[in-house]
Scaffold this motif. Structure first.
Motif, short mmCIF file in Angstrom:
data_model
loop_
_atom_site.label_atom_id
_atom_site.label_comp_id
_atom_site.label_asym_id
_atom_site.label_seq_id
_atom_site.Cartn_x
_atom_site.Cartn_y
_atom_site.Cartn_z
N CYS A 50 0.86 -1.20 0.00
CA CYS A 50 0.00 0.00 0.00
C CYS A 50 0.89 1.24 0.00
CB CYS A 50 -0.84 0.07 1.26
SG CYS A 50 -1.85 -1.36 1.46
N ARG A 51 0.57 2.17 -0.86
CA ARG A 51 1.41 3.36 -0.98
C ARG A 51 0.57 4.62 -0.91
NH1 ARG A 51 4.20 4.95 -6.67
NH2 ARG A 51 2.10 4.40 -7.34
N LEU A 52 1.07 5.63 -0.18
CA LEU A 52 0.41 6.93 -0.15
C LEU A 52 1.46 8.00 -0.40
CD1 LEU A 52 -1.81 6.57 3.05
CD2 LEU A 52 -2.58 6.50 0.68
N ARG A 53 1.10 9.00 -1.19
CA ARG A 53 2.06 10.09 -1.47
C ARG A 53 1.32 11.43 -1.49
NH1 ARG A 53 4.53 8.14 -7.04
NH2 ARG A 53 2.33 7.75 -7.44
N SER A 54 2.05 12.47 -1.15
CA SER A 54 1.42 13.80 -1.24
C SER A 54 2.49 14.86 -1.48
CB SER A 54 0.66 14.12 0.06
OG SER A 54 1.59 14.30 1.10
N THR A 55 2.09 15.95 -2.06
CA THR A 55 3.01 17.08 -2.18
C THR A 55 2.87 17.89 -0.88
OG1 THR A 55 1.32 18.31 -3.31
CG2 THR A 55 2.98 17.27 -4.69
N GLY A 56 3.82 18.77 -0.63
CA GLY A 56 3.74 19.59 0.58
C GLY A 56 4.28 18.86 1.79
N ARG A 57 3.78 19.23 2.93
CA ARG A 57 4.36 18.82 4.20
C ARG A 57 4.03 17.38 4.60
NH1 ARG A 57 8.23 21.77 3.82
NH2 ARG A 57 8.01 23.98 4.12
N VAL A 58 4.85 16.83 5.48
CA VAL A 58 4.62 15.48 6.01
C VAL A 58 3.27 15.42 6.74
CG1 VAL A 58 5.51 13.73 7.62
CG2 VAL A 58 7.09 15.00 6.18
N ALA A 59 2.86 16.55 7.33
CA ALA A 59 1.58 16.60 8.03
C ALA A 59 0.44 16.19 7.09
CB ALA A 59 1.35 18.00 8.58
N GLU A 60 0.56 16.55 5.80
CA GLU A 60 -0.46 16.18 4.81
C GLU A 60 -0.51 14.67 4.64
OE1 GLU A 60 -2.69 18.03 3.18
OE2 GLU A 60 -1.94 19.53 4.60
N LEU A 61 0.69 14.10 4.56
CA LEU A 61 0.81 12.65 4.39
C LEU A 61 0.24 11.93 5.61
CD1 LEU A 61 2.05 10.43 2.50
CD2 LEU A 61 4.08 10.54 3.95
N GLU A 62 0.49 12.52 6.76
CA GLU A 62 -0.01 11.94 8.01
C GLU A 62 -1.54 11.92 8.03
OE1 GLU A 62 1.23 14.11 11.47
OE2 GLU A 62 1.48 12.25 12.61
N LYS A 63 -2.13 13.04 7.57
CA LYS A 63 -3.60 13.14 7.51
C LYS A 63 -4.15 12.06 6.60
CE LYS A 63 -4.41 17.90 7.61
NZ LYS A 63 -4.63 18.98 6.68
N LEU A 64 -3.47 11.94 5.46
CA LEU A 64 -3.89 10.97 4.45
C LEU A 64 -3.82 9.55 5.00
CD1 LEU A 64 -4.58 11.56 1.47
CD2 LEU A 64 -2.23 10.97 0.89
N SER A 65 -2.73 9.24 5.71
CA SER A 65 -2.61 7.86 6.19
C SER A 65 -3.60 7.58 7.31
CB SER A 65 -1.18 7.50 6.60
OG SER A 65 -0.54 8.55 7.17
N ARG A 66 -3.97 8.63 8.06
CA ARG A 66 -5.01 8.43 9.08
C ARG A 66 -6.34 8.15 8.40
NH1 ARG A 66 -4.82 13.29 11.93
NH2 ARG A 66 -2.63 13.20 12.24
N ALA A 67 -6.62 8.95 7.36
CA ALA A 67 -7.89 8.78 6.66
C ALA A 67 -7.98 7.40 6.02
CB ALA A 67 -8.03 9.87 5.58
N GLU A 68 -6.85 6.89 5.55
CA GLU A 68 -6.85 5.58 4.88
C GLU A 68 -6.61 4.45 5.87
OE1 GLU A 68 -7.01 4.97 1.43
OE2 GLU A 68 -7.52 7.08 1.15
N ALA A 69 -6.43 4.78 7.15
CA ALA A 69 -6.11 3.80 8.21
C ALA A 69 -4.94 2.91 7.80
CB ALA A 69 -7.35 2.96 8.53
N LEU A 70 -3.90 3.56 7.29
CA LEU A 70 -2.73 2.81 6.82
C LEU A 70 -2.00 2.16 7.99
CD1 LEU A 70 -1.08 2.40 4.12
CD2 LEU A 70 0.47 4.13 5.04
N ALA A 71 -1.65 0.91 7.85
CA ALA A 71 -0.89 0.21 8.90
C ALA A 71 -0.07 -0.89 8.25
CB ALA A 71 -1.84 -0.37 9.93
N GLY A 72 1.03 -1.23 8.88
CA GLY A 72 1.87 -2.29 8.32
C GLY A 72 3.03 -2.57 9.26
N ARG A 73 3.62 -3.74 9.14
CA ARG A 73 4.74 -4.07 10.04
C ARG A 73 6.09 -3.94 9.34
NH1 ARG A 73 1.82 -8.96 13.37
NH2 ARG A 73 0.07 -7.65 13.99
N ILE A 74 6.06 -3.58 8.10
CA ILE A 74 7.31 -3.30 7.39
C ILE A 74 7.00 -2.21 6.37
CG2 ILE A 74 6.83 -5.23 5.77
CD1 ILE A 74 9.89 -5.54 5.51
N GLY A 75 7.92 -1.26 6.23
CA GLY A 75 7.63 -0.19 5.28
C GLY A 75 8.81 0.74 5.05
N ILE A 76 8.65 1.58 4.05
CA ILE A 76 9.67 2.57 3.70
C ILE A 76 8.98 3.92 3.49
CG2 ILE A 76 11.35 0.98 2.67
CD1 ILE A 76 10.13 1.52 -0.06
#
Ligand code: M6R
Length: 616
Positions: A50-76
């Motif tokens: 599962c991949r999420l990307r955004s332009t702008g600040r990391v805070a945007e990416l954080e919002k996005l991953s919360r909205a998508e309920a992103l979770a995983g035990r390994i990632g980059i």
């Protein structure tokens, strides 16, 4: 510049990856992304990519991953500073090819050729980046029965250029692969969980045990183990370092901006850097390494290589080294030196000066010098275990603490403090430093933190000047002699964070051209210490006044200079003799900081710039 974080754990790694990215924000970036093997809020036990990307600040990416309920035990995860392709979601990392996902720092020089080959094999490209080539290349090497580790090694063997990469594949959900060549990458060791990052500060919240990968290393990072193969294909054990970096050292505390914090930390940063001589009656070559006594005795000249602010520190040092130690000293911009047909002198001491120790041009310049047969090298740097330090024979670690603001401040003044020590040592080795002079200079160095603290007290006056500067589009900075590089540093600070066009001139050069620019709309800053050139400088200032230029003069207390029509003067509290350039730097940093604030700029992350410039 770009930042990498990777993690494998028995818990959800998304918060670790995002926190790591936040701690890398200071490096400068324009987009961010994360990829995990997991998916929705099921604790990340599945292995879907599962991949999420955004332009702008990391805070945007954080919002996005919360909205998508992103979770995983390994990632980059990655923060990108655009080189190939504009800042956009499609160009943000991670890039994917099938179930393979890659984040990358650096530049792949043969990406066109590789892209053509991969296209011929049927791969389609979704971005304009060089990085996507790596993802497809690894995918193309991932035949059945091949491990991700072997596929990454086969792929990196085909890359020309610089890279630090972290790779996950849905075929191997319990391990990721990290590899580097020419760009920094380290591993973080936890308890039953392991990490990778481009910078130790990204992992400070999860571990202090770090392994710095060497050029050509490829590492397989699993829950309870790491395996490293070096450039020659041999299994290697790299030393585990206990990082001294504390989470508190990279936090803002009571300050509004890192730059403000770092300007105010300078007395302490300089005191820490000079701690080794704080009680000493004399300087010793040992300060620069076990072999320093011999090497400093053998060298017949000095060649300083650096970029930006660190280059300005080198320019100041030239006045000290030639004036006090009496040996020739050249200072070169690293990006110029590395491509210039210079005449090597094998007896020169090559000194690299760098806050980060990872600046690509400085690193390449040092390598170039070595290839030319220049065998004596010294690095003055603020980051332990950085590539430049490791590549140098002699070293001095400035102890400024982490510098987060893109505009370099405390790194500069600590570099200057070390360059004074180098000057004294070179002079001493050559019998050009009397005991009396050595004692006097050590006394001035001991007083330096207090003198810096005293200069900080003029901040309210400088702030008033900054309000006016903020309304201008241009400014001139003037200095003479050893304060000319300080004028250059003042102009660089102002332009980089306030976006006011600023130029610095050796004041004697004014009449050879730039005087044509001077009128009542041109604010002119002059650095006016009470030194041998003071009267000459005063004449230059008259030339400015005669053309209506508004003068803003930082004068030493004992110049007795006062303000008047079109001339404003701020008196510096101390007169520091040889150390004067260090004190005169402070008001220029404050001027830039307050002018940028008044213009509403992002002081710590100025547009288009990155903290560590790890690409050419
Ligand atoms: O990490 P380094 O000291 O090698 O970095 C060199 C320049 O990129 C750096 O000093 C740059 O000029 C600063 N942003 C200036 O404030």
């Amino acid at each position: 510049m770009c930042g990498i974080v990777g993690a494998v754990a028995q818990r959800d790694v998304v918060p670790i990856l995002l926190e790591g990215l936040k701690r890398l924000e200071y490096r400068g970036y324009d987009s961010a992304g994360v990829a995990v093997l997991g998916g929705a809020a099921d604790g990340g036990a599945r292995s879907t990519l599962c991949r999420l990307r955004s332009t702008g600040r990391v805070a945007e990416l954080e919002k996005l991953s919360r909205a998508e309920a992103l979770a995983g035990r390994i990632g980059i995860a990655h923060t990108r500073w655009a080189t190939h392709g504009v800042p956009s979601e499609k160009n943000a990392h991670p890039h994917v090819s099938g179930g393979v996902s890659v984040v990358h720092n650096g530049i792949i020089e043969n990406h066109d050729e590789l892209r053509a080959r991969l296209r011929a094999k049927g791969y389609q490209f979704a971005s304009d980046t060089d990085t996507e080539v790596i993802a497809h290349l690894i995918h193309s090497n991932l035949h059945s029965g091949t491990s991700l580790f072997d596929a990454v090694r086969a792929s990196t063997a085909q890359l020309v250029g610089a890279y630090a990469i972290a790779v996950v594949s849905d075929g191997e959900p319990s391990r990721f692969v990290a590899a580097r060549h020419g760009a920094p990458l380290l591993l973080g060791l936890g308890e039953g969980e392991n990490f990778a990052a481009s910078d130790a500060s990204a992992l400070v919240q999860v571990t202090s045990r770090m392994i710095y990968l060497e050029d050509g290393d490829c590492a397989e990072v699993a829950l309870g183990s790491v395996r490293i193969i070096d450039a020659k294909g041999a299994a290697v054990e790299r030393p585990v370092h206990a990082s001294q970096l504390s989470a508190a050292a990279v936090e803002l505390g009571p300050y509004r901006h890192y730059m403000e914090k770092e300007i105010h930390e300078q007395p302490m940063a300089v005191a820490n850097t000079l701690e080794m001589v704080s009680g000493a009656q004399s300087v010793s070559a040992q300060l620069f390494g076990a072999e320093a006594e011999r090497i400093l005795g053998e060298v017949d000249s000095v060649l300083i290589l650096a970029c930006g602010t660190s280059y300005h520190a080198g320019m100041v040092a030239r006045y000290w080294i030639e004036g006090v130690a009496g040996i020739p000293c050249n200072v070169e911009i690293a990006s110029e030196y590395r491509y210039r047909a210079s005449v090597p002198n094998p007896k020169a001491l090559v000194v690299t000066v760098s806050q980060s120790g990872e600046t690509a041009d400085t690193l390449a310049a040092l390598q170039h010098a070595k290839q030319l047969g220049q065998r004596y090298s010294l690095c003055i740097c603020n980051v332990p275990e950085s590539a430049l330090l490791r590549a140098s024979e002699l070293r001095f670690l400035t102890r400024a603490g982490p510098e987060i603001g893109v505009a370099s401040t405390k790194a500069f003044t600590t570099q200057l403090a070390v360059l004074v020590l180098l000057t004294m040592t070179l002079a001493k080795v050559r019998g050009r430093l009397s005991r009396e002079r050595e004692g006097e200079l050590l006394l001035s160095l001991r007083h330096l933190p207090t003198a810096l603290q005293n200069v900080l007290h003029i901040e309210p006056q400088v702030k008033m000047w900054a309000e006016k500067f903020a309304q201008h589009q241009h400014a001139l900075f003037l200095g003479r002699g050893i304060h000319y590089p300080i004028a250059m540093e003042g102009a660089l600070k102002l332009k980089e964070i306030s976006y006011i066009h600023a130029e610095a001139y050796a004041a004697g050069e004014l009449k050879h051209g730039p005087l044509a620019l001077v009128d009542k709309h041109m604010p002119v800053v002059a650095i006016a210490p009470k030194d041998a050139l003071f009267e000459k400088l005063k004449s230059n200032l008259q030339e400015v006044r005669a053309r209506g230029g508004e003068l803003h003069v930082f004068a030493d207390q004992d110049t007795r200079m006062t303000g008047g029509d079109g001339i404003q003067v701020i008196r510096m509290p101390d007169h520091a003799g040889l150390l004067s350039p260090i004190l005169h730097t402070i008001p220029l940093q404050l001027l830039a900081y307050h002018a940028a604030l008044d213009r509403g700029n992002d002081v710590d992350k100025p547009r288009n710039l990155a903290k560590s410039v790890t690409v050419e």
